[in-house]
Scaffold this active site. Structure first.
Site, PDB file in Angstrom:
ATOM      1  N   SER B  18     -45.186 -72.447  30.663  1.00 19.91           N
ATOM      2  CA  SER B  18     -43.926 -73.125  30.508  1.00 19.91           C
ATOM      3  C   SER B  18     -43.872 -74.311  29.497  1.00 19.91           C
ATOM      4  CB  SER B  18     -43.682 -73.756  32.106  1.00 19.91           C
ATOM      5  OG  SER B  18     -42.516 -74.084  32.207  1.00 19.91           O
ATOM      6  N   HIS B  45     -41.109 -69.469  30.185  1.00 19.99           N
ATOM      7  CA  HIS B  45     -39.948 -70.216  30.731  1.00 19.99           C
ATOM      8  C   HIS B  45     -39.224 -70.552  29.518  1.00 19.99           C
ATOM      9  CE1 HIS B  45     -41.985 -71.578  34.874  1.00 19.99           C
ATOM     10  NE2 HIS B  45     -41.482 -70.240  34.907  1.00 19.99           N
ATOM     11  N   ASP B 138     -45.035 -73.398  39.081  1.00 19.22           N
ATOM     12  CA  ASP B 138     -44.730 -71.956  39.211  1.00 19.22           C
ATOM     13  C   ASP B 138     -45.960 -71.253  38.761  1.00 19.22           C
ATOM     14  OD1 ASP B 138     -43.535 -69.554  39.130  1.00 19.22           O
ATOM     15  OD2 ASP B 138     -42.792 -69.526  37.275  1.00 19.22           O
TER      16      ASP B 138
END
Ligand SMILES: C[S@@+](CC[C@H](N)C(=O)[O-])C[C@H]1O[C@@H](n2cnc3c(N)ncnc32)[C@H](O)[C@@H]1O
Lengths: 274, 192
Positions: B18, B45, B138
């Site tokens: 991310s 992401h 996540d």
């Protein structure tokens, strides 16, 4: 924490076969990985501790069926999702449709309607709405009821307005709805040329001939065999020189339509050539 | 924290990242040896910006073929794949990609957790996974799940990660096989 699945591969096969024979909803050719995840998700959310528990509930409680269908058939959607797709529709496809005396569009898997209101807006802006009709269909009657109301949470409007503008929209987006407290209602006239109806792509047949069929983010839930059947259904429902539009990561590459359909630029829109 | 036993042959390597992981990938991808024997799947992401193709961008940096996945694509050894933005990515038994446009998880779509879990269910102990820099949690649970299923797990050293939240969240809940800096991550991948 992520735990091992309550519903395994064989359980899944059994349940889907039983649901098909008891209720007539056939999910046996849905993509295994995603339907398995959805069904295990139902077990987590509704606290079914075993496969037997879930199976009993689904097969014996008719009122639970709609909940089951709703979870299995993912209904997430947006207005003007993938602005470049709408831009191409607006600039390349809709003007082409305009040469017809009467425009017929089928939007399959319309979910709660955000997509169909987006298309209706494009038709109005092109001054073609008066001679256009959009058939908006979905397997799930609950989402269609929502679609008919055209009521959506107000806090999404900022994002939808951006999408609309990125797709080339130049009107004031807020003219298309009226706002009340925490939600908005899309204007009645946008709905006038839309017919909402249930239609199951697995089991229902062609019901008309169209110049444009839009089916986005539905085929990702089907396995290749079912995808092929649905492609044939679309092919049989599309006029020659008509257009088929799919989701941004979906393709006709693996199907026999590949021979006779020509892709429009880089977008997921294909023209039926013969 | 290195493991001495020889890791089982890897069939897939999944890299989850991310915020702050793009730069790390720009180091890792060009350094991978060209004859990797497994598929590399990168779940990042990122913004849904259809003007820039991430596959094109990374193709310029390596001779390994790089693709952005579409629905039903085959995951073949020797290739690098990116999960497309705004879809969850699952894997079928026949090693094809199954995309899913459902609710976000951990405020993310694609969610790294979802792909980690799915890959682990399919490839079992032949799964290797790396969790890089990021600002949320996540990937932590999914990485632990892979570890419980005897896959190989790697966390970017939080001391190096631009944003250490994601690596730290993983280290809070289990002990991965390796905690490494980028250059050691590269060496490890090339030894698989
Ligand atoms: C992820 S939504 C996509 C909505 C919208 N087309 C979009 O792209 O934003 C998938 C929709 O397909 C519908 N669907 C699933 N299976 C179907 C079937 N067999 N026949 C018709 N619709 C189906 C679901 O009810 C759901 O509304």
């Amino acid at each position: 924490m992520i735990t091992a699945d309550v519903v395994g591969d064989e359980d899944l096969e059994l349940l889907l076969t039983e649901v098909a024979s008891v209720y007539g909803y056939d999910f046996t050719e849905y993509s295994k990985a995603s339907i398995k995840r959805r069904i295990n998700r139902i077990c987590l959310i509704d606290k079914h501790k075993s496969f037997a528990e879930l199976r009993y509930k689904v097969l014996n409680d008719q009122s639970y069926l709609s909940r089951f269908i709703e979870e299995v058939t993912v209904n997430v959607t947006e207005m003007f999702r993938d602005p470049t797709f709408y831009k191409t529709l607006k600039e390349k496809i809709i003007p082409q449709l305009g040469v017809n005396p009467f425009i017929k569009i089928w939007l399959a898997g319309c979910s709660t309607g955000e997509e169909v209101y987006s298309i209706s807006i494009l038709l109005h802006e092109a001054n073609l709405a008066h001679k256009a009709i959009i058939y908006a269909t979905d397997i799930n009657p609950t989402v269609l009821e929502k679609a008919k109301t055209g009521i959506y949470p107000i806090n999404y409007m900022k994002f939808y307005t951006e999408n609309y503008q990125n797709s080339g929209g130049t009107e004031d987006f807020s003219n298309y709805y009226s706002a009340n407290y925490d939600h908005v209602s899309f204007r009645e006239y946008l709905r006038k040329n839309i017919i909402f109806s249930t239609h199951n792509l697995v089991s229902d047949r062609s019901f008309n001939e169209f110049q444009l069929i839009i089916c986005r983010n539905v085929l990702i839930y089907f396995d290749k065999v079912l995808q092929d059947k649905v492609f044939n259904l679309f092919d049989g429902s599309l006029e020659t020189l008509g257009y088929l539009a799919l989701g941004s990561k979906e393709t006709i590459r693996f199907s026999n339509l590949n021979q006779t359909y020509k892709q429009i630029e880089k977008e997921k829109i294909w023209k039926k050539t013969r | 924290m290195e493991k001495n036993e020889i890791s089982p042959s890897i069939e897939i390597l999944i890299i989850g990242g991310s915020a702050g992981s793009f730069e790390v990938l720009l180091q890792i991808v060009p350094s991978l040896k060209l004859d990797i024997k497994f598929a590399v799947l990168i779940v990042l992401h990122r913004k849904n910006n259809s003007n820039i193709s991430i596959a094109d961008l990374f193709s310029k940096k390596t001779a390994i073929p790089v693709f952005e996945c579409e629905d039903k694509d085959n995951l073949l050894p020797g290739n690098i794949y990116f999960a497309p933005p705004d879809y969850h990515l699952l894997i079928e038994k026949d090693r094809t990609v199954c995309l899913d446009y459902s609710e976000k998880e951990n405020y993310s779509r694609p969610a790294i957790d979802i792909t980690f879990k799915s890959a682990s269910d399919i490839y079992k102990e032949k799964t290797a996974a790396i969790l890089l820099s990021g600002a949320n949690r996540d990937g932590a649970d999914g990485l632990k799940y892979i570890s419980q299923n005897y896959g190989t797990t790697i966390v970017q050293d939080p001391k190096e990660a631009e944003i250490s939240t994601m690596p730290k969240e993983a280290l809070k809940i289990f002990e991965p096989d390796y905690v490494l800096r980028s250059k050691d991550i590269i060496a490890l991948i090339n030894s698989f």
